[in-house]
Design an enzyme around this catalytic site. Structure first.
Site, short mmCIF file in Angstrom:
data_model
loop_
_atom_site.label_atom_id
_atom_site.label_comp_id
_atom_site.label_asym_id
_atom_site.label_seq_id
_atom_site.Cartn_x
_atom_site.Cartn_y
_atom_site.Cartn_z
N LYS A 276 -8.27 4.89 -3.10
CA LYS A 276 -8.11 5.87 -2.02
C LYS A 276 -8.50 7.25 -2.52
CE LYS A 276 -4.06 3.71 0.21
NZ LYS A 276 -4.55 3.47 1.57
N ARG A 350 -1.47 -6.98 3.69
CA ARG A 350 -1.54 -8.24 4.44
C ARG A 350 -1.66 -9.46 3.51
NH1 ARG A 350 -6.67 -6.22 7.75
NH2 ARG A 350 -5.63 -4.27 7.23
#
Ligand code: BES
Ligand code: MN
Ligand code: ZN
Length: 498
Positions: A276, A350
């Site tokens: 990120k 996820r």
């Protein structure tokens, strides 16, 4: 904080301040405030006129009693329009009242719940909401400050009509447990990644289990590998801090239902090899919010003892870039046999949830609820204050949404559809871990999770990426972790599982 429910006349209250509420539509004070006004030679009504106090939302009329009454202050708080006075408004009023008391360094005060009784809400629910607002609004994460503010509320009295006193006493007890459990979650989420690692999170779960008599099982890397949780393990591999799979169980004598709660537990999310950019990495210590909410819910049910069996499941890991990290294009076989092609290592939550959902499905619960700071897309869709709700069972979705209306933890449904299902088809595996476009990113994440849930089990996914923390603070949430959605899920467990 000692909390008492009372129902005597305001003028006899043995506190340092009496705090009452006044709606815009109210043309005059309640009978009790009028009595007090008389004792105070009319200074309340005088100040009201002088300050043009009209009950506008959050306005405060501060009246020093100058030795003429038992208390030092009478405070009237503007409650705004009666039309908008739902329970969350009451929570906000509790917070505003606590702030007013704090400004005066008053540690013993009374909130006049009866003055809010002309709304459509029950007086016992009003009492509960006031308590929640005070406890949630007084929260501070000051553990690491050398100079702490030592103000603490010693005694809080909530005043209701005599006939509601017993019921209000029960509700106030529940409100205190809910708010304190939410603050416990806030404390955990606010701890940084160097303090709470997956191992540490497991220790906290063990402590909680000891305190309340829960069963708890902690699995290390070897055991996680043996269970075939390769999707989860792929995420965890790049970190020097090893993963821990946490399974905590609350089992009453004769449970009426069995519910599994899953929380996303990324103690830090750097993005992994798809790292990120700096600004986006800030607050990724809060990527464990779902997990910490599960622990907060357990703290609450340990005290409220509902008649249902509850399983808390956390696949705790840290997502870091390193030589052993998983890569884009890797293909991984999850616990339930579904193969996953990695499109982006920053869609890690996820993957951890995939194996946790398969594990939970094997327990054959009556429902599975997962809570996760899963996607930035959900924040784009709904804003920072609202969670996205999806799942495979409309009834369960509706039940959760209904409860959230009372708790003030805003939630909104996001629709699954077959076109978006196309977006997670991968070229070389059963499923991609990202959608082929940015659009509907919160939903494609939910659709990914669907592949790991036993179709026969009602399941709801709550994307809390927005409301789990807030950089500015809002309402009764100070800056940082909010403890979302501890009150909604706990209340759901108590009310909707009979
Ligand atoms: N933990 C983040 C989601 C997130 C974003 C939480 C902002 C709180 C605030 C999640 O793991 C993530 O990085 N998601 C990616 C998914 C993308 C790569 C498909 C995102 O939302 O950008
Ligand atoms: Mn991520
Ligand atoms: Zn994440």
């Amino acid at each position: 904080m000692n909390i008492k429910v009372t129902s005597g006349h305001l003028k006899n209250a043995r506190v340092k301040a009496v705090i009452s509420y006044y709606f815009k539509e109210d043309r005059k004070f309640s009978k009790e405030l009028e009595d007090l006004d008389r004792i105070l030679d009319g200074i309340i009504s005088e100040l009201k006129k002088e300050q043009k106090f009209d009950g506008s939302d959050g306005k405060i009329l501060l009246v020093p009693t100058l030795g003429k009454a038992k208390m030092d202050y009478v405070i009237v708080v503007g409650a705004g329009s009666k039309r908008k006075a739902d329970l969350d408004k009451v929570r906000r009023l509790g917070n505003i009242s606590a702030k007013a008391a704090k400004n005066l360094k008053i540690d013993k005060f009374l909130l006049d719940g009866e003055s809010l009784s002309s709304t459509k809400e029950n007086e016992d629910s009003i009492a509960q909401a006031l308590v929640e607002g005070v406890i949630l609004g007084s929260y501070r994460f000051d553990k690491y400050l050398s100079k702490k503010d030592d103000y603490k509320i010693k005694e809080l009295q909530i005043r209701v009509k005599r006939k509601y006193k017993n019921k209000a006493e029960e509700s106030v007890k529940i409100g205190k447990i809910l708010a304190e459990s939410q603050n416990f979650t806030r404390d955990l989420v606010n701890e940084p990644g160097n303090v709470i690692t997956p191992v540490k999170l497991a220790e906290i779960a063990e402590q909680l289990a000891k305190e309340y008599g829960f069963e708890v099982k902690i699995y290390d890397e070897e055991e996680i590998e043996k269970m075939g949780m390769n999707a989860y393990l792929a995420v965890a591999r790049g970190s020097a801090n090893p993963p821990r799979f946490i399974h905590i169980i609350y089992k009453p004598e004769k449970p009426k239902k069995k519910i599994a709660l899953i929380g996303k537990g990324l103690t830090f999310d750097s993005g992994g090899l798809n790292i990120k950019p700096g600004d986006y990495m800030r607050w990724m210590k809060a990527d464990k919010s779902g997990a910490c909410a599960v622990l907060g819910i357990f703290k609450a049910i340990g005290q409220l003892k509902p008649d249902i069996e509850v399983h808390g499941i956390i696949a705790a890991a840290e997502n870091m870039p390193e030589g052993k990290s998983y890569r884009p294009d890797d293909i991984i076989k999850a616990k339930n046999g579904v193969t996953i092609e990695i499109g982006n290592t920053d869609a890690e939550g996820r993957l951890t949830l995939a194996d946790a959902l398969s594990y939970a499905s094997e327990l054959k619960p009556d429902a599975i609820i997962d809570m996760a700071t899963l996607t930035g897309a959900c924040v784009v869709a709904l804003g920072e204050y609202t969670a996205g709700v999806m799942g495979n069972n409309q009834r369960l979705i509706d039940q959760i949404l209904d409860v959230s209306k009372k708790t003030g933890e805003w939630m909104w449904p996001l629709p699954f559809n077959d076109m978006l299902r196309e977006h997670i088809k991968a070229p070389h595996a059963d499923v991609y871990n990202i959608g082929t476009t940015r659009y509907g990113g919160a939903i494609t994440a939910g659709l990914f999770l669907e592949k790991f849930v036993d179709k026969k089990i009602p399941w709801v996914h709550i994307d809390i990426a927005g409301p789990a923390h807030n950089t500015k603070g809002w309402y009764y949430h100070p800056k940082g972790a909010t403890g979302f959605p501890v009150r909604t899920i706990t209340t759901f467990l108590i009310e909707n599982t009979k």
